[in-house]
Design an enzyme around this catalytic site. Structure first.
Site, PDB file in Angstrom:
ATOM      1  CB  CYS A   2       2.135 -14.949  16.269  1.00 39.26           C
ATOM      2  SG  CYS A   2       3.414 -14.351  17.033  1.00 39.26           S
ATOM      3  NE  ARG A  27      -2.626 -15.852  11.670  1.00 36.82           N
ATOM      4  CZ  ARG A  27      -3.406 -15.025  11.668  1.00 36.82           C
ATOM      5  NH1 ARG A  27      -4.264 -15.119  10.122  1.00 36.82           N
ATOM      6  NH2 ARG A  27      -3.435 -14.176  12.703  1.00 36.82           N
ATOM      7  CD1 TRP A  75       7.582 -12.509  11.264  1.00 35.39           C
ATOM      8  CD2 TRP A  75       6.768 -11.165  12.652  1.00 35.39           C
ATOM      9  NE1 TRP A  75       8.062 -11.526  10.762  1.00 35.39           N
ATOM     10  CE2 TRP A  75       7.433 -10.596  11.442  1.00 35.39           C
ATOM     11  CE3 TRP A  75       6.010  -9.932  13.180  1.00 35.39           C
ATOM     12  CZ2 TRP A  75       7.865  -9.356  10.980  1.00 35.39           C
ATOM     13  CZ3 TRP A  75       6.448  -8.701  13.425  1.00 35.39           C
ATOM     14  CH2 TRP A  75       6.579  -8.421  12.486  1.00 35.39           C
ATOM     15  CG  ASN A 101      -0.760 -12.770  16.689  1.00 40.60           C
ATOM     16  OD1 ASN A 101       0.014 -12.114  16.260  1.00 40.60           O
ATOM     17  ND2 ASN A 101      -1.897 -13.087  15.535  1.00 40.60           N
ATOM     18  N   GLY A 102       0.455 -11.182  18.946  1.00 41.06           N
ATOM     19  CA  GLY A 102      -0.286  -9.547  19.469  1.00 41.06           C
ATOM     20  C   GLY A 102       0.577  -8.946  20.189  1.00 41.06           C
ATOM     21  CD  GLU A 483       1.563  -4.566  -5.756  1.00 36.08           C
ATOM     22  OE1 GLU A 483       1.510  -4.774  -5.130  1.00 36.08           O
ATOM     23  OE2 GLU A 483       1.351  -6.853  -6.019  1.00 36.08           O
ATOM     24  CE  LYS A 487       3.646  -9.213  -4.356  1.00 35.33           C
ATOM     25  NZ  LYS A 487       2.537  -8.156  -3.796  1.00 35.33           N
ATOM     26  CD  GLU A 490       5.765  -8.376  -0.655  1.00 32.74           C
ATOM     27  OE1 GLU A 490       6.048  -8.554  -0.205  1.00 32.74           O
ATOM     28  OE2 GLU A 490       5.379  -9.089  -1.755  1.00 32.74           O
ATOM     29  CG  HIS A 506      11.820  14.868 -13.477  1.00 32.75           C
ATOM     30  ND1 HIS A 506      12.814  16.443 -13.659  1.00 32.75           N
ATOM     31  CD2 HIS A 506      10.886  15.094 -13.671  1.00 32.75           C
ATOM     32  CE1 HIS A 506      11.818  16.857 -14.581  1.00 32.75           C
ATOM     33  NE2 HIS A 506      10.582  15.325 -14.411  1.00 32.75           N
ATOM     34  CE  LYS A 605      -1.470 -13.124   2.254  1.00 30.72           C
ATOM     35  NZ  LYS A 605      -0.748 -12.640   0.833  1.00 30.72           N
TER      36      LYS A 605
END
Ligand code: AGP
Length: 610
Positions: A2, A27, A75, A101-102, A483, A487, A490, A506, A605
Site C-alpha cells: 500500500c 505500490r 492493495w 500498510n501491512g 525471466e 515478463k 505478468e 520430456h 511492486k
C-alpha cells in the site's frame, strides 16, 4: 504494497497528498483515500475504490483548506477492495484517523475484544482495529496513545495516525514495513516511499523496526514503543524527482527498459575499475568468513530468483563451492541445512519482500553470514545482512522488474568473482576476461536496445494472437528464458512457460503447434548446438520460432522465423543482453493486448505480506 503519505506544514495539504499518492500508486491500487483536518479542527475524509482517478473525481472542488492530512492507496489484504474498506479508518469518536500498510496478525482477537468493550467497527479491515486501540489508549497525547496501542499489536505495519484536536501532529510507526520521514524547513512529510516526497525534499530519515515518529512541521522525535528516544540520521537522497517520473516514455516500464545502460553503469561504478578487475569493498568485513564457507544458499522470489540462478552458476564456477537458489516461500518452511559456514545471499530489489526477509532472518538466527543484494537503501533486508550490495539502479516504478533484473545479475556476478578471487579459485585471466566484458556491458546493452526497440512492436503484432509461448534456454541462457516468460505473462496476461530446452521432449513439447511459438535464447554459448537441436524439435511440430541470437551468427536464420540480435558478451552475463529484446517483446505484446503495463492486475511492486 500500500502507499502512504502524510503532510504537516504551512502549505495546502490536499494537493501535496494527492500528488504523493500519484507517485505511490504503483505500490497498491485497488482503492485510495485521504483525510484532512482544517483550521477549525474539522475532519474531512474521502475514500474510493478503484484507481486514484476515482478519488480525485470525488474530491473535485470540495477539498477543504487544511495544513495537515494523510492519504493512502490500498492493495487489499483483509476485506474486499471497496469504499468502506479503503483507508483512512477512524475510531468511534471521529477524532482519530489511521492509515496502514501491512497486516495486523492478531486483529481477529483485537477486534473481538474491542467489540466486546462496545466499540463499533464498520469495515472488514485489520487496520480499523488500530484506530480503536489508539482511541482506548488516548489520554491527551497522540504519540503516547499510539505507542500504547502498538504494544498490543502483533504483525507487520507502517502506520500514520492523526487526532483532529492535535493540529500539526502526525504519528507514524514502522515494524517490518517501510516508512520514511521527509524534512524541509517548516514542513514535514511521512511516506512509505521516498518517491512520494522527493518533489518537496531530499532530506530523508529512514525509520527502523519498532520506531515511532512524532512528526511536527518543524521536526521529528523518534522513540521506540516504550518511549525511549532513538537517534536516526538524516540522509540526503540524490534521486531527482524527475528520475521517478516517466521522462517522456509512455510507461514507466518502457522508460526503465531504456534506462538499463545507465543502470548498469551505476551498478558497475566502484566495482569494475579501469584495471578491469572486480572490487567489492562492501564485503571486506566478511573476508575471514568468506574464506571458510563451505556452501552458498541464495534466497529470492520471482525475477530476483532468476537473477539469483545466474549468480549461483557463477559462484559455483568461480568458487568451486555448491551454490543453490531456493525461492523464499519454500526456504522459509523447508530450509536447507544452515550453519556458520553457509553463506546466504538474499536478493530482493525492494528489500521488503516478506518471503525473502523471513528466511534471511532464519538463516541469520542460525549463524549464517548474510549478504543482501538490493536496490533499496534503508529497506528491511539491509538490517538482516552483514554486508549489503546496492544495485544502484535508481527507483523502479513499473511493477514488472527490468533494470533491477539486469543489475541484480551484474552485481551477483561481480560478487561471485570477488569471492572466487578471494578464495584463490578464480584465475587472473578469468577475472580480466570478465572485467573486460563487464566494462563493455552498458554500451552493449545500449546496442541491444537500439537494435531491438524499433522492431519489437512489429514482432509483437505478428505473434499477438498466439495461444501461449514456450521460452527455452540452456545453461547460462536458461534464467533469461524464465525471466522472458515471466515478463510476458505478468504484463500481457498471455500464458508462457520457461523451460530448459532439453526438457521440451520430456513433456512440454506436446503444447507446441502453430499457435504456440518457441522463444529460444540462442546466444553463443557452450550449449548452442544442443539448443539448436531442441529448436529443430519444436519446428518439426509446426511451432514458429523467435530466436534471441548473437550478432554475427550466420546459421540461426535457417532455424528461426524471427531473430532478435544482441551483441556478444561473456557467457556468465549473457542473460543481461538476452533479456532486453524479451522485455521489449513483452511490453509491446501488452500494448497490443491493451493491458495496464505499469500496474498489471493482481500484482504489486513490493510484496510485503507472506
Ligand atoms: C518481477 O517482474 C515481479 N514483479 C516479481 O516477480 C518480483 O521480482 C518479486 O516479487 C521479487 O521482488 P523483490 O525483488 O522486490 O524481492
Amino acid at each position: 504494497m500500500c502507499g502512504i503519505v502524510g503532510y504537516t506544514g504551512p502549505r495546502e495539504a490536499g494537493p501535496i497528498l494527492i500528488e504523493g499518492l500519484r507517485r505511490l500508486e504503483y505500490r497498491g491500487y485497488d482503492s485510495a483515500g485521504i483525510a484532512l483536518v482544517d483550521e477549525e479542527g474539522v475532519l474531512f475524509v474521502e475514500k474510493k475504490a478503484g484507481k486514484l482517478g476515482n478519488l480525485t473525481t470525488a474530491l473535485a472542488e470540495r477539498t477543504p483548506h487544511a495544513a495537515m492530512g494523510l492519504a493512502h492507496t490500498r492493495w487489499a489484504t483483509h476485506g474486499r477492495p471497496n469504499d468502506l474498506n479503503a483507508h483512512p479508518h477512524g475510531d468511534c469518536t471521529g477524532d482519530i484517523t489511521v492509515i496502514h500498510n501491512g497486516i495486523i496478525e492478531n486483529f481477529r482477537e483485537l477486534r473481538d475484544g474491542l467489540e466486546a468493550r462496545g466499540h463499533r467497527l464498520v469495515s472488514e479491515t485489520d487496520t480499523e482495529a488500530l484506530a480503536h486501540l489508539v482511541e482506548e489508549a488516548y489520554e491527551g497525547d497522540l504519540a503516547d496513545a499510539v505507542r500504547a496501542a502498538l504494544r498490543r499489536v502483533e504483525g507487520a505495519y507502517a502506520i500514520v495516525v492523526m487526532h483532529r484536536a492535535e493540529r500539526g501532529r502526525l504519528v507514524g510507526a514502522r515494524q517490518d514495513v517501510p516508512l520514511v520521514v521527509g524534512r524541509n524547513g517548516e514542513e514535514s512529510f511521512i511516506a512509505s516511499d521516498v518517491a512520494a516526497v522527493l518533489a518537496h525534499t531530499n532530506r530523508i530519515i529512514f525509520l527502523e523496526e519498532g520506531d515511532v515518529a512524532d512528526v511536527r512541521p518543524t521536526g521529528v522525535l523518534i522513540t521506540d514503543v516504550e518511549g525511549v528516544v532513538r537517534e536516526r540520521p538524516e540522509t540526503l537522497i540524490d534521486w531527482s524527482p524527475e528520475v521517478a517520473e516517466k521522462g517522456g516514455y509512455e510507461h514507466f516500464m518502457l522508460k526503465e527498459i531504456h534506462e538499463q545502460p545507465t543502470a548498469l553503469r551505476q551498478a558497475l561504478a566502484g566495482r569494475v575499475g579501469r584495471d578491469e578487475r572486480v572490487h567489492v569493498p562492501e564485503i571486506e568485513a566478511l573476508l575471514p568468513v568468506l574464506r571458510t564457507i563451505t556452501r552458498i544458499e541464495l534466497v529470492a522470489c520471482g525475477t530476483a530468483s532468476y537473477a539469483a540462478q545466474v549468480g549461483a552458476a557463477a559462484l559455483e564456477a568461480w568458487t568451486g563451492l555448491p551454490a543453490r537458489v531456493t525461492v523464499g516461500s519454500e526456504f522459509r518452511y523447508s530450509p536447507p541445512p544452515l550453519d556458520a559456514r553457509t553463506l546466504v545471499i538474499a536478493v530482493t530489489q525492494s528489500g521488503e519482500t516478506a518471503d525473502t526477509i523471513a528466511p534471511t532472518r532464519l538463516a541469520r538466527e542460525r549463524g549464517c553470514p548474510i549478504i543482501a543484494v538490493t536496490n533499496t537503501v534503508g529497506s528491511a533486508i539491509t538490517r538482516e545482512a552483514a554486508a549489503v550490495l546496492f544495485l544502484q539502479a535508481g527507483p523502479e516504478i513499473a511493477v514488472a522488474a527490468s533494470k533491477t533484473f539486469v543489475t541484480q545479475v551484474t552485481t551477483l556476478v561481480i560478487l561471485a568473482a570477488a569471492i572466487g578471487r578471494l578464495r584463490g579459485s578464480m584465475s587472473d585471466e578469468q577475472e580480466l576476461e570478465l572485467g573486460r566484458a563487464l566494462h563493455a556491458l552498458p554500451d552493449a546493452a545500449q546496442r541491444a536496445l537500439d537494435a531491438n526497440a524499433p522492431r519489437a512492436e512489429g514482432l509483437a503484432r505478428r505473434y499477438v494472437n498466439s495461444r501461449g509461448f514456450m521460452f527455452v534456454g540452456r545453461g547460462a541462457t536458461y534464467p533469461a528464458a524464465l525471466e522472458g516468460a515471466l515478463k510476458l505473462k505478468e504484463i500481457s496476461y498471455v500464458h508462457a512457460e520457461g523451460y530448459p530446452a532439453g526438457e521440451l521432449k520430456h513433456g512440454p513439447i506436446s503444447l507446441l503447434d502453430a499457435d504456440c511459438p518457441l522463444v529460444a535464447i540462442a546466444t553463443r554459448s557452450s550449449t548452442y548446438d544442443k539448443l539448436i537441436s531442441n529448436v529443430m524439435e519444436g519446428r518439426a511440430r509446426d511451432a514458429r520460432v523467435i530466436a534471441v541470437a548473437t550478432e554475427g551468427d550466420t546459421h540461426i536464420e535457417r532455424y528461426a522465423d524471427d531473430v532478435a540480435w544482441v551483441p556478444e558478451t561473456h557467457e556468465a552475463i549473457s542473460s543481461v543482453l538476452a533479456i532486453i529484446p524479451l522485455q521489449l517483446f513483452a511490453y509491446h505484446m501488452a500494448i497490443a493486448r491493451g493491458t495496464d503495463v505499469d500496474q498489471p492486475r493482481n500484482l504489486a511492486k513490493s510484496v510485503t505480506v507472506e
